[in-house]
Design an enzyme around this catalytic site. Structure first.
Site, short mmCIF file in Angstrom:
data_model
loop_
_atom_site.label_atom_id
_atom_site.label_comp_id
_atom_site.label_asym_id
_atom_site.label_seq_id
_atom_site.Cartn_x
_atom_site.Cartn_y
_atom_site.Cartn_z
N ASP A 185 0.86 -1.18 0.00
CA ASP A 185 0.00 0.00 0.00
C ASP A 185 0.90 1.23 0.00
OD1 ASP A 185 0.88 0.51 2.56
OD2 ASP A 185 -0.98 -0.04 3.55
N ASP A 191 -7.80 -7.60 1.65
CA ASP A 191 -6.79 -7.73 2.70
C ASP A 191 -7.38 -7.19 3.99
OD1 ASP A 191 -5.14 -4.99 3.71
OD2 ASP A 191 -6.39 -4.75 1.93
#
Length: 376
Positions: free
Chosen positions: A92, A271
């Site tokens: 990320d 996730d």
């Protein structure tokens, strides 16, 4: 990166497909264990592969940038070499950490100034800089730098934030497209849809994101405290706009129930820290429901943790033994519970894929949702 759409469920929007990266294939729908600082907490790489059967894991740009730092990662040859994971990795962008550091950061058009949670030192992230950082970390899939708005969030703030995220995306793409991977394998950039829980903003953001024509797309800014009904409504809205021939990644979601419902809306990738974080506190997810292993009722239950999910760990250790370890505060408790919960999540998305391919996902999902949200 390539994406093949294998089939769609006839009674929902659920999809089964395959993502191919230079580090291997990912069969979707998929859950990605979160390895914030280069490790999935309490889990060895061999267990991720052999017992959990993970196909891709996450790293966190903010945390890896601060520690061990880019110099170490580059000298190691990237995160794959550093942590010994030879399958795909997604990082990320640090946008969510910027959101969570609301008391110690300043957001401006050029970028974000923030203080390290480790030592209070000041740092500066820009869209261009975050692309460079993720190039050096070496993930297969990297995320655009965005601002994740809180919930609740007023309309004007959500609109300004979304528009800045779109401008940042242009800068991310420009930097990404004019730089090369560091370690000899391809990397892919995913944009992120924002817009809080406002329908018109989500539509505008999804259309804008889709216009960049990247190889995959992400949906951010959900699972931040909004009601589940709002999460599902925004996800459905966005999935109707994002291109069908590219994978859709819903960031930070969520419970087993959330995952099943969002698979039905057309999401391919998920996730969440929940399976490992809750495991360390004694909450286990099973094929029959949720249990708190610390409860007295499991003290003399010598049956396996969960024999349904085809996990060596889950089928070997008993509930009574894991409860003993947990109440005794033995470190092995966190390891067993984390492996079990992740094994369950990967089993769940694997079963979802199987039922999509068989054409009866909608019926299976309805029954499974009732089970996975039951408190045992």
């Amino acid at each position: 990166m390539k994406f093949e759409l294998h089939t769609e469920d006839p009674k929902s929007k659920a999809r089964a497909g395959k993502v191919t990266t230079d580090h291997g294939e990912i069969l979707t729908p998929i859950f990605m264990p979160v390895g914030t600082a280069g490790t999935v907490k309490a889990v060895h790489q061999r267990e991720l592969t052999n017992d959990i059967k993970a196909q891709i894991i996450l790293g966190n740009t903010y945390h890896l940038y601060l520690r061990p730092g880019l110099e170490i990662l580059e000298q190691a040859g990237g995160l794959h070499k550093f942590n010994g994971w030879d399958k795909p990795i997604l990082t990320d962008s640090g946008g969510y950490q910027v959101y969570s550091l609301s008391g110690t950061r300043k957001i401006k058009e050029e970028g974000v100034t923030f203080k390290s949670h480790i030592d209070g030192s000041k740092h500066y992230f820009t869209p261009e800089g975050v692309m460079d950082i993720q190039r050096k970390i070496g993930a297969d899939i990297i995320m655009a730098f965005d601002e994740c708005t809180p919930y609740p969030c007023d309309y004007d703030y959500a609109k300004r934030s979304m528009e800045m995220t779109h401008r940042w995306l242009k800068r991310c793409c420009d930097r990404f497209d004019t730089t090369d991977p560091h370690y000899g394998y391809a990397q892919t950039l995913f944009p992120i849809v924002q817009g809080s829980v406002y329908k018109d903003l989500r539509v505008q953001s999804a259309e804008t994101i889709a216009s960049f024509e990247r190889e995959g797309n992400a949906i951010g800014g959900l699972s931040v405290g909004e009601p589940h009904e709002d999460m599902y409504e925004m996800t459905d809205l966005v999935c109707n706009i994002l291109p069908k021939d590219k994978p859709r990644y819903l960031m930070g979601v969520g419970t087993p129930e959330n995952i099943l419902e969002c698979i039905a809306l057309g999401v391919d990738m998920f996730d969440c820290v929940m399976p490992t974080r809750n495991a360390r506190n004694g909450m286990l997810f099973t094929a029959e429901g949720i249990l708190n292993i610390k409860n007295e009722k499991w003290k003399k239950d010598f049956s396996p943790i969960d024999s349904t999910i085809n996990s060596e760990i889950s089928g070997f250790y008993s509930k009574a033994y894991l409860r003993h370890l947990m109440v005794s505060k033995e470190r092995l408790a966190s390891q067993i519970a984390s492996i079990h919960n992740l094994s369950f999540y990967l089993w769940l998305v694997g079963e979802a894929r199987k039922h999509i391919l068989e054409g009866d996902f909608a019926e299976w999902k309805t029954k499974m949702v009732q089970k996975v949200k039951t408190r045992l």
